[in-house]
Design an enzyme around this catalytic site. Structure first.
Site, mmCIF file in Angstrom:
data_model
loop_
_atom_site.group_PDB
_atom_site.id
_atom_site.type_symbol
_atom_site.label_atom_id
_atom_site.label_comp_id
_atom_site.label_asym_id
_atom_site.label_seq_id
_atom_site.Cartn_x
_atom_site.Cartn_y
_atom_site.Cartn_z
ATOM 1 N N TYR A 72 -4.226 -42.962 -0.374
ATOM 2 C CA TYR A 72 -3.942 -42.126 -1.223
ATOM 3 C C TYR A 72 -2.514 -41.481 -1.036
ATOM 4 O O TYR A 72 -1.914 -41.236 0.309
ATOM 5 C CB TYR A 72 -4.809 -40.916 -0.975
ATOM 6 C CG TYR A 72 -4.301 -39.685 -1.857
ATOM 7 C CD1 TYR A 72 -4.484 -39.526 -3.068
ATOM 8 C CD2 TYR A 72 -3.782 -38.569 -1.122
ATOM 9 C CE1 TYR A 72 -4.166 -38.539 -3.996
ATOM 10 C CE2 TYR A 72 -3.305 -37.514 -2.053
ATOM 11 C CZ TYR A 72 -3.541 -37.249 -3.253
ATOM 12 O OH TYR A 72 -3.129 -36.368 -4.126
ATOM 13 N N TYR A 124 -5.654 16.509 7.450
ATOM 14 C CA TYR A 124 -5.985 15.234 8.003
ATOM 15 C C TYR A 124 -4.863 14.259 8.044
ATOM 16 O O TYR A 124 -4.670 13.428 8.730
ATOM 17 C CB TYR A 124 -6.975 14.590 6.904
ATOM 18 C CG TYR A 124 -8.516 15.151 7.178
ATOM 19 C CD1 TYR A 124 -8.869 16.026 7.795
ATOM 20 C CD2 TYR A 124 -9.414 14.557 6.214
ATOM 21 C CE1 TYR A 124 -10.150 16.493 8.249
ATOM 22 C CE2 TYR A 124 -10.474 14.909 6.319
ATOM 23 C CZ TYR A 124 -11.017 15.996 7.228
ATOM 24 O OH TYR A 124 -12.382 16.318 7.312
ATOM 25 N N ARG A 129 -3.521 15.461 11.405
ATOM 26 C CA ARG A 129 -4.352 15.392 12.620
ATOM 27 C C ARG A 129 -5.003 13.736 12.616
ATOM 28 O O ARG A 129 -5.195 13.301 13.854
ATOM 29 C CB ARG A 129 -5.578 16.146 12.241
ATOM 30 C CG ARG A 129 -6.506 16.423 13.620
ATOM 31 C CD ARG A 129 -7.722 17.259 13.138
ATOM 32 N NE ARG A 129 -7.715 18.091 12.091
ATOM 33 C CZ ARG A 129 -8.927 18.447 11.574
ATOM 34 N NH1 ARG A 129 -10.206 17.962 11.973
ATOM 35 N NH2 ARG A 129 -8.884 19.095 10.145
#
Length: 654
Positions: A164, A395, A398
Site C-alpha cells: 500500500y 471566590y 480566595r
C-alpha cells in the site's frame, strides 16, 4: 552581476543589473519590457515610459521611491512587486502583513543547531525552532536508520511487491496496482491532488515548526524517506524557505493530509514559498535564490511527506507553551489585584492546601505566598488594613489556587501528550527495516492531540473567566473602594469601562470556542476514513482561546496597576512593585481618557515575552529556597516547591 526578481501581475521576471546606480524607475521599465515581450498584445501596455506604476519590496511591502538608486534600497537578488496604476494587485500575490512574522528582513541566520533523532525533541525546542533560534541537523544514528528503511523500500520496488502506498494507489484505490514506470508520477500526483487546503497561510514561524516536526518524524527511520530527500528538506528549513500552507483543510485523520501536502508542494518547487530574503514568491524562484533544488520524489516519498499529525501537534506545541507562560503570569497578576482590593492571604495557608493536595493547587498557593507574605516582603498596603473586620474574600480571589491550579495540572497533562506525539512515528504504512516488512496501521489518527487540545482550551479559558470577574471588582466602586472605572472625574472620563467590556467579549467568545471539536467526526475518502479527529480545528481554536486569555489578563494587569495609583503613597510587596514598574515602563498612568488599545497591546506584548514572569521569578525562587521551616516536612505532592506555613507567619485581617 546583480539581479532582481520582479513580480508583475501573474509573472515573475529576473532582471539583471550591470549598474546598481540605476534608479528604481529604470528597474521597473526593464521589468515591463520583459513582461511585454511575453504577451502577444504587449499585456495591454502601450508604451513603457508612459506607464505609471509603484514598486514595493515583497518582504514587508515597503514602498520604494522610483527616483532612489537600486544600490541604496535593494540588495542583490531582492524580490519586488510592480503594480501598474489602474490594475488591482495580482490575485496570486500573497502579502506578508506587517506584524505577522518576526522572521523579517532583519532576520539573522542562527549559528546554533538542534540535532534531531526522532525521539528527544520537546515542545519548547519546537517553538524555538519556529522562532528561528536554531538550525537543524540529523544525528548519525538517525541517518543510519533512514538509510536502512529506504533500502527495504527500494527492495520492495525492485521485486515488484504489492504494498500500500508504494506500488498501489491510496485510500479507496489501495487495491489498484501502479506500474513501476508510473511510481514517481504516483507520488507527485498524490502531493498535488492533496494540496487542497483553503484559508490564510500559516505564519512563517508556524510553518517552520511544521517543517521541523515533519523532519523529526522522518528521522525516526520508519517512513521510508531517502536520506537525499530528507537532507533537502533540512536545507530548506535552515534557509527558511517555507511553503504556503493554508490553515484549513485537515480532518486530523489520515493525518494532516492537506497542510502537509502544501508543505511538500513548495519543496517540489511548485506553489508559493516565503523566505526572509524573498517574501512570498513562486517556490521555484525562492529555492533558486537560496541555491536549492526542488526535491524529486521517489516511490513512497510523497506519502511519507504528507501522512501524520504534525499540523495538529506543531500548533499544539505552541499552544501548550503559551498556556504554560500565561498560567504562571496569571498567578502574579491575580496577586497584584488581591493587593489592590485589600484581600486576605489566609486562604493561601499551606495547611489548607495540604488537605487537598493537587499539585497545581499547591503550586499556585505557594506562588501567592511567595509574592504576598508580609514577613518576607513587607507591604504598606497590607499593613493599612491588617486589623479590618473582613474575614474572607470573594471566590475570584480566595479560590485562585483551586481555579488556577487545575489549569496548571491540565497544561502539564497536555504537554506530556504533545511531547509524546512530537516524537512519535505517525506515518502509514510503517517501515520496519529490522523485520524486513511494512505494516499498515493507524498512528496517523489525531485523536490523542485533538482530545488533549480541546481539554487545554477548556482548562486555560478559566484563567480568563476568573480574571474578567476580578476586573469587574476593580472597576466597580461598590466592590473595590476605588473610583468608578479607575479614573478621576468620572463622567467626563470613562476610564476602564470599555476595557472591561472587551474582556467580557473575549470571555464570551471563548465559551463558544471551548466546545470540543474532537467530539465530531465526518466520514471521508469513500468511507475508508470513516472516523476522524478534527484535530486541526482543535489546535487552531486552542491557540485562539489562549490568545484571548492573554489579552484578558493584560487588561487585568493594566487595571490593577491603575488601582495602585489610588493607593499611593502606600507601596505593595517588592516583587509586585517590580511588576508595577515593568508595566509603567511601557504604559503611563491613566490620568484622563486616551486611546486605550495601544496600552492593552503593549502589556499583551510583555505577557507574550514572559517579562511579567521574569521580573517576579527571582523573588519566587528565593522564597522557595529561604523560607522553608524545618519544623514540618514538605508534602511529596508539592514537588518541593511548596513551603508549609511557618508558626510565626502573619496573615492579613488577623
Amino acid at each position: 552581476m546583480p539581479r532582481f526578481t520582479v513580480h508583475i501581475r501573474d509573472e515573475w521576471l529576473a532582471v539583471p543589473c550591470r549598474d546598481t546606480s540605476n534608479s528604481i524607475q529604470w528597474l521597473g521599465h526593464e521589468a515591463l519590457k520583459r513582461y511585454m515581450k511575453n504577451k502577444p498584445d504587449n499585456g495591454g501596455i502601450k508604451a513603457v515610459k508612459e506607464t505609471r506604476f509603484v514598486v514595493r519590496r515583497c518582504q514587508g511591502l515597503g514602498l520604494l521611491d522610483v527616483d532612489d538608486t537600486i544600490e541604496d534600497v535593494l540588495e542583490d537578488n531582492d524580490f519586488v512587486e510592480l503594480a501598474i496604476e489602474g490594475d488591482t494587485m495580482s490575485p496570486d500575490f500573497i502579502s506578508c502583513e506587517p506584524g505577522v512574522s518576526h522572521l523579517t528582513a532583519a532576520y539573522k541566520e542562527p549559528g546554533e543547531y538542534i540535532s534531531l533523532d526522532g525521539k528527544s525533541l520537546s515542545s519548547t525546542d519546537l517553538v524555538n525552532l519556529g522562532r528561528g533560534l536554531y538550525k537543524i541537523k540529523l544525528t548519525p544514528e538517525a541517518e543510519k536508520k533512514v538509510v536502512q528503511s529506504r533500502e527495504l523500500l527500494d527492495t520492495i520496488v525492485k521485486e515488484n511487491k504489492v504494498v500500500y502506498g508504494i506500488t498501489t494507489g491510496f485510500g479507496k484505490f489501495a487495491r489498484t496496482v501502479i506500474p513501476v514506470s508510473k511510481l514517481k508520477e504516483l507520488q507527485e500526483n498524490l502531493v498535488r491532488s492533496h494540496s487542497a487546503g483553503v484559508g490564510n497561510p500559516l505564519s512563517p514561524e508556524r510553518t517552520r515548526m511544521l517543517l521541523a516536526l515533519r523532519i523529526n518524524v522522518l528521522a525516526k527511520g520508519h517512513s521510508g524517506i531517502s536520506l537525499e530527500t530528507l537532507h533537502a528538506m533540512i536545507q530548506a528549513f535552515n534557509a527558511s524557505c517555507l511553503s504556503f500552507v493554508p490553515e484549513k483543510g485537515t480532518v486530523g485523520a489520515s493525518g494532516d493530509l492537506a497542510p502537509l501536502s502544501h508543505l511538500a508542494l513548495g519543496l517540489m518547487g511548485e506553489g508559493k514559498m516565503w523566505s526572509p530574503k524573498s517574501g512570498w514568491a513562486d517556490a521555484k524562484y525562492v529555492l533558486e535564490a537560496h541555491g536549492l533544488k526542488p526535491i524529486s520524489l521517489k516511490p513512497k516519498e510523497g506519502l511519507a511527506l504528507i501522512n501524520g499529525t504534525q499540523m495538529i501537534t506543531s500548533l499544539g506545541a505552541e499552544a501548550v507553551e503559551r498556556a504554560q507562560a500565561i498560567a504562571r503570569q496569571a498567578d502574579i497578576i491575580a496577586a497584584l489585584t488581591l493587593e489592590v482590593l485589600k484581600g486576605t492571604t489566609k486562604a493561601f495557608d499551606s495547611d489548607i492546601h495540604s488537605l487537598r493536595p493537587h499539585p497545581g493547587q499547591i503550586e499556585v498557593a505557594q506562588r501567592f505566598r511567595s509574592l504576598l507574605d508580609s514577613d518576607h516582603h513587607p507591604s504598606q498596603i497590607a499593613e493599612s488594613h491588617r486589623f479590618c473586620d473582613r474575614v474572607q474574600d470573594a471566590y475570584t480571589m480566595r479560590c485562585c489556587p483551586q481555579v488556577h491550579g487545575v489549569a496548571n495540572d491540565t497544561i502539564k497533562f497536555v504537554q506530556n501528550i504533545i511531547n509524546t506525539e512530537i516524537n512519535s512515528a505517525t506515518d502509514n504504512p510503517m517501515v520496519f527495516a529490522e523485520r524486513g516488512e511494512t505494516i499498515s496501521g493507524g498512528n496517523f489518527h489525531g485523536e490523542y492531540p485533538a482530545k488533549a487540545l480541546d481539554f487545554l482550551a477548556i482548562g486555560v479559558h478559566e484563567l480568563a473567566s476568573i480574571s474578567e470577574r476580578r476586573i469587574e471588582r476593580l472597576c466597580n466602586p461598590s466592590l473595590s473602594e476605588l473610583p468608578a472605572f479607575l479614573v478621576n472625574e468620572g463622567g467626563l472620563n470613562s476610564g476602564f469601562m470599555i476595557a472591561h467590556c472587551t474582556a467580557a467579549a473575549l470571555v464570551s467568545e471563548n465559551k463558544v470556542l471551548c466546545h470540543p471539536s474532537s467530539v465530531d467526526s465526518l466520514s471521508t475518502s469513500a468511507a475508508t476514513e470513516d472516523h476522524v479527529s478534527m484535530g486541526g480545528w482543535a489546535a487552531r481554536k486552542a491557540l485562539r482561546v489562549i490568545e484571548h486569555v492573554e489579552q484578558v489578563l493584560a487588561i487585568e494587569l493594566l487595571a490593577a496597576c491603575q488601582g495602585i495609583e489610588f493607593l499611593r503613597p502606600l507601596r505593595t510587596t517588592t516583587p509586585l512593585e517590580k511588576v508595577y514598574e515593568l508595566v509603567r515602563s511601557v504604559v503611563k498612568p491613566w490620568i484622563k481618557d486616551r486611546f486605550m488599545s495601544p496600552d492593552i497591546e503593549a502589556v499583551h506584548r510583555l505577557i507574550l515575552d514572559q517579562k511579567v514572569w521574569n521580573v517576579a521569578k527571582p523573588y519566587i525562587d528565593k522564597y522557595q529556597t529561604e523560607y522553608i521551616p524545618e519544623s514540618r516536612p514538605i508534602s511529596p505532592t508539592a514537588f518541593s516547591l511548596d513551603p508549609p506555613a511557618s508558626p510565626r507567619k502573619r496573615v492579613r485581617h488577623e
